[in-house]
Scaffold this motif. Structure first.
Motif, PDB file in Angstrom:
ATOM      1  N   THR A  38       0.800  -1.219   0.000  1.00 20.33           N
ATOM      2  CA  THR A  38       0.000   0.000   0.000  1.00 20.33           C
ATOM      3  C   THR A  38       0.836   1.275   0.000  1.00 20.33           C
ATOM      4  OG1 THR A  38      -0.200  -0.080   2.412  1.00 20.33           O
ATOM      5  CG2 THR A  38      -1.957  -1.129   1.118  1.00 20.33           C
ATOM      6  N   SER A  39       2.164   1.144  -0.027  1.00 18.47           N
ATOM      7  CA  SER A  39       3.006   2.343  -0.072  1.00 18.47           C
ATOM      8  C   SER A  39       3.057   2.962  -1.465  1.00 18.47           C
ATOM      9  CB  SER A  39       4.426   2.025   0.409  1.00 18.47           C
ATOM     10  OG  SER A  39       5.089   1.182  -0.515  1.00 18.47           O
ATOM     11  N   ALA A  40       2.602   2.216  -2.480  1.00 22.61           N
ATOM     12  CA  ALA A  40       2.603   2.724  -3.856  1.00 22.61           C
ATOM     13  C   ALA A  40       1.542   1.995  -4.668  1.00 22.61           C
ATOM     14  CB  ALA A  40       3.972   2.540  -4.495  1.00 22.61           C
ATOM     15  N   ALA A  41       0.951   2.702  -5.614  1.00 22.92           N
ATOM     16  CA  ALA A  41      -0.063   2.098  -6.484  1.00 22.92           C
ATOM     17  C   ALA A  41       0.545   1.001  -7.343  1.00 22.92           C
ATOM     18  CB  ALA A  41      -0.684   3.164  -7.375  1.00 22.92           C
ATOM     19  N   ASN A  42      -0.257  -0.008  -7.660  1.00 25.77           N
ATOM     20  CA  ASN A  42       0.133  -1.069  -8.603  1.00 25.77           C
ATOM     21  C   ASN A  42       1.366  -1.841  -8.155  1.00 25.77           C
ATOM     22  OD1 ASN A  42      -1.954  -0.149 -10.354  1.00 25.77           O
ATOM     23  ND2 ASN A  42      -0.562   1.449 -11.070  1.00 25.77           N
ATOM     24  N   THR A  43       1.564  -1.981  -6.848  1.00 24.11           N
ATOM     25  CA  THR A  43       2.784  -2.587  -6.320  1.00 24.11           C
ATOM     26  C   THR A  43       2.449  -3.756  -5.403  1.00 24.11           C
ATOM     27  OG1 THR A  43       3.861  -0.425  -6.409  1.00 24.11           O
ATOM     28  CG2 THR A  43       4.922  -2.090  -5.057  1.00 24.11           C
ATOM     29  N   VAL A  44       3.258  -4.825  -5.497  1.00 25.13           N
ATOM     30  CA  VAL A  44       3.130  -5.964  -4.594  1.00 25.13           C
ATOM     31  C   VAL A  44       4.437  -6.163  -3.846  1.00 25.13           C
ATOM     32  CG1 VAL A  44       1.342  -7.169  -5.929  1.00 25.13           C
ATOM     33  CG2 VAL A  44       3.760  -7.654  -6.391  1.00 25.13           C
ATOM     34  N   LYS A  45       4.332  -6.832  -2.696  1.00 26.28           N
ATOM     35  CA  LYS A  45       5.485  -7.167  -1.857  1.00 26.28           C
ATOM     36  C   LYS A  45       5.382  -8.637  -1.494  1.00 26.28           C
ATOM     37  CE  LYS A  45       2.983  -6.019   2.357  1.00 26.28           C
ATOM     38  NZ  LYS A  45       2.953  -5.272   3.595  1.00 26.28           N
ATOM     39  N   LEU A  46       6.459  -9.213  -0.977  1.00 26.52           N
ATOM     40  CA  LEU A  46       6.359 -10.573  -0.467  1.00 26.52           C
ATOM     41  C   LEU A  46       5.339 -10.568   0.664  1.00 26.52           C
ATOM     42  CD1 LEU A  46      10.043 -11.844  -0.294  1.00 26.52           C
ATOM     43  CD2 LEU A  46       8.279 -12.454  -1.950  1.00 26.52           C
ATOM     44  N   ALA A  47       4.520 -11.597   0.725  1.00 31.40           N
ATOM     45  CA  ALA A  47       3.491 -11.671   1.760  1.00 31.40           C
ATOM     46  C   ALA A  47       4.143 -11.707   3.131  1.00 31.40           C
ATOM     47  CB  ALA A  47       2.622 -12.904   1.548  1.00 31.40           C
ATOM     48  N   GLY A  48       3.731 -10.774   3.972  1.00 36.14           N
ATOM     49  CA  GLY A  48       4.232 -10.709   5.344  1.00 36.14           C
ATOM     50  C   GLY A  48       3.293 -11.427   6.288  1.00 36.14           C
ATOM     51  N   ASP A  49       3.661 -11.491   7.538  1.00 30.54           N
ATOM     52  CA  ASP A  49       2.871 -12.179   8.548  1.00 30.54           C
ATOM     53  C   ASP A  49       1.485 -11.561   8.660  1.00 30.54           C
ATOM     54  OD1 ASP A  49       2.224 -13.951  10.561  1.00 30.54           O
ATOM     55  OD2 ASP A  49       3.212 -12.790  12.127  1.00 30.54           O
ATOM     56  N   GLY A  50       0.456 -12.341   8.356  1.00 35.80           N
ATOM     57  CA  GLY A  50      -0.928 -11.895   8.449  1.00 35.80           C
ATOM     58  C   GLY A  50      -1.462 -11.169   7.232  1.00 35.80           C
ATOM     59  N   ASP A  51      -0.627 -10.925   6.206  1.00 37.56           N
ATOM     60  CA  ASP A  51      -1.074 -10.214   5.005  1.00 37.56           C
ATOM     61  C   ASP A  51      -2.097 -11.031   4.216  1.00 37.56           C
ATOM     62  OD1 ASP A  51       0.567  -8.021   5.391  1.00 37.56           O
ATOM     63  OD2 ASP A  51       2.105  -8.673   3.952  1.00 37.56           O
ATOM     64  N   ALA A  52      -3.038 -10.332   3.602  1.00 41.00           N
ATOM     65  CA  ALA A  52      -3.967 -10.958   2.664  1.00 41.00           C
ATOM     66  C   ALA A  52      -3.197 -11.294   1.386  1.00 41.00           C
ATOM     67  CB  ALA A  52      -5.121 -10.014   2.357  1.00 41.00           C
ATOM     68  N   ILE A  53      -3.330 -12.495   0.894  1.00 39.45           N
ATOM     69  CA  ILE A  53      -2.601 -12.960  -0.284  1.00 39.45           C
ATOM     70  C   ILE A  53      -3.287 -12.457  -1.551  1.00 39.45           C
ATOM     71  CG2 ILE A  53      -1.783 -14.994  -1.553  1.00 39.45           C
ATOM     72  CD1 ILE A  53      -0.550 -14.607   1.271  1.00 39.45           C
ATOM     73  N   VAL A  54      -2.500 -11.864  -2.458  1.00 37.75           N
ATOM     74  CA  VAL A  54      -3.010 -11.441  -3.767  1.00 37.75           C
ATOM     75  C   VAL A  54      -2.814 -12.560  -4.779  1.00 37.75           C
ATOM     76  CG1 VAL A  54      -2.661  -9.841  -5.684  1.00 37.75           C
ATOM     77  CG2 VAL A  54      -2.598  -9.006  -3.342  1.00 37.75           C
ATOM     78  N   GLY A  55      -1.666 -13.220  -4.713  1.00 38.29           N
ATOM     79  CA  GLY A  55      -1.358 -14.276  -5.661  1.00 38.29           C
ATOM     80  C   GLY A  55       0.066 -14.756  -5.505  1.00 38.29           C
ATOM     81  N   ARG A  56       0.578 -15.377  -6.574  1.00 37.58           N
ATOM     82  CA  ARG A  56       1.927 -15.949  -6.574  1.00 37.58           C
ATOM     83  C   ARG A  56       2.760 -15.247  -7.635  1.00 37.58           C
ATOM     84  NH1 ARG A  56       1.465 -21.755  -8.130  1.00 37.58           N
ATOM     85  NH2 ARG A  56       1.372 -20.889 -10.211  1.00 37.58           N
ATOM     86  N   LEU A  57       3.972 -14.828  -7.277  1.00 39.08           N
ATOM     87  CA  LEU A  57       4.878 -14.191  -8.227  1.00 39.08           C
ATOM     88  C   LEU A  57       5.315 -15.215  -9.273  1.00 39.08           C
ATOM     89  CD1 LEU A  57       6.420 -11.601  -8.968  1.00 39.08           C
ATOM     90  CD2 LEU A  57       8.296 -12.434  -7.521  1.00 39.08           C
ATOM     91  N   GLU A  58       5.045 -14.913 -10.534  1.00 36.63           N
ATOM     92  CA  GLU A  58       5.333 -15.837 -11.637  1.00 36.63           C
ATOM     93  C   GLU A  58       6.585 -15.469 -12.416  1.00 36.63           C
ATOM     94  OE1 GLU A  58       3.215 -18.715 -12.714  1.00 36.63           O
ATOM     95  OE2 GLU A  58       2.949 -18.354 -10.581  1.00 36.63           O
ATOM     96  N   SER A  59       6.943 -14.180 -12.426  1.00 33.45           N
ATOM     97  CA  SER A  59       8.128 -13.768 -13.184  1.00 33.45           C
ATOM     98  C   SER A  59       8.733 -12.539 -12.544  1.00 33.45           C
ATOM     99  CB  SER A  59       7.775 -13.479 -14.650  1.00 33.45           C
ATOM    100  OG  SER A  59       6.946 -12.337 -14.740  1.00 33.45           O
ATOM    101  N   PHE A  60       9.974 -12.262 -12.911  1.00 37.30           N
ATOM    102  CA  PHE A  60      10.727 -11.121 -12.394  1.00 37.30           C
ATOM    103  C   PHE A  60      11.433 -10.476 -13.567  1.00 37.30           C
ATOM    104  CE2 PHE A  60      14.733  -9.294 -11.088  1.00 37.30           C
ATOM    105  CZ  PHE A  60      14.410  -8.563  -9.960  1.00 37.30           C
ATOM    106  N   GLU A  61      11.285  -9.178 -13.716  1.00 35.98           N
ATOM    107  CA  GLU A  61      11.943  -8.471 -14.812  1.00 35.98           C
ATOM    108  C   GLU A  61      12.460  -7.125 -14.306  1.00 35.98           C
ATOM    109  OE1 GLU A  61      10.996  -7.202 -19.405  1.00 35.98           O
ATOM    110  OE2 GLU A  61       9.647  -8.568 -18.374  1.00 35.98           O
ATOM    111  N   ASP A  62      13.771  -6.967 -14.308  1.00 31.82           N
ATOM    112  CA  ASP A  62      14.395  -5.734 -13.841  1.00 31.82           C
ATOM    113  C   ASP A  62      14.445  -4.731 -14.989  1.00 31.82           C
ATOM    114  OD1 ASP A  62      15.898  -3.668 -12.828  1.00 31.82           O
ATOM    115  OD2 ASP A  62      17.435  -4.962 -11.970  1.00 31.82           O
ATOM    116  N   ARG A  63      13.618  -3.703 -14.906  1.00 27.86           N
ATOM    117  CA  ARG A  63      13.568  -2.656 -15.922  1.00 27.86           C
ATOM    118  C   ARG A  63      14.071  -1.328 -15.359  1.00 27.86           C
ATOM    119  NH1 ARG A  63       9.140  -3.185 -20.312  1.00 27.86           N
ATOM    120  NH2 ARG A  63       9.414  -5.376 -20.796  1.00 27.86           N
ATOM    121  N   THR A  64      14.919  -1.429 -14.345  1.00 27.86           N
ATOM    122  CA  THR A  64      15.427  -0.232 -13.683  1.00 27.86           C
ATOM    123  C   THR A  64      16.158   0.678 -14.662  1.00 27.86           C
ATOM    124  OG1 THR A  64      15.671  -1.527 -11.663  1.00 27.86           O
ATOM    125  CG2 THR A  64      16.779   0.602 -11.732  1.00 27.86           C
ATOM    126  N   ALA A  65      16.984   0.132 -15.528  1.00 27.99           N
ATOM    127  CA  ALA A  65      17.776   0.948 -16.451  1.00 27.99           C
ATOM    128  C   ALA A  65      16.921   1.671 -17.487  1.00 27.99           C
ATOM    129  CB  ALA A  65      18.816   0.072 -17.155  1.00 27.99           C
TER     130      ALA A  65
END
Length: 128
Positions: A38-65
């Protein structure tokens, strides 16, 4: 969903959406449970203790550059296999985050339940 032109290699199953990944998520986290950041729109984090699950991370793509973000496809809850904590889980249990992207039994019904228990994981479905 992230709007940075992510293609996900040309295939996006109906229940996969692309999200911005919170800092700290790395490629080795693919396959773990994620929750809304909830710190940013359209963002997910690893599920923490007690967090409601959105889903499972299927891929990772670093587009920082190129776009300044790291993104990943998330398979939304519904017939997912998720890695569980060491705590016992039973068929019908409500599911929440256990920390570090793992899941555990929740204290109250939340619409996500254990359908099948395996050695190190559970199959979960959304039943609401």
């Amino acid at each position: 969903m992230a709007y940075q032109g992510v293609t996900l290699k040309g295939t996006i199953p109906d229940n996969d959406l692309t999200f911005i990944l919170a800092s700290g998520i790395k490629e080795e986290h693919v396959g773990l449970a994620v929750a809304q950041d909830t710190s940013a729109a359209n963002t997910v984090k690893l599920a923490g203790d007690g967090d409601a699950i959105v889903g499972r991370l299927e891929s990772f793509e670093d587009r920082t550059a190129t776009e300044g973000v790291v993104v990943g496809a998330v398979k939304l809850v519904g017939g997912l296999e998720l890695k569980k904590s060491a705590a016992a889980m039973n068929v019908g249990d409500p599911v929440v985050g256990a920390g570090d992207g793992l899941v555990k039994t929740g204290a109250a019904a939340n619409g996500i339940v254990v359908w099948e228990v395996r050695t190190d994981s559970v199959i979960v479905i959304k039943n609401s």
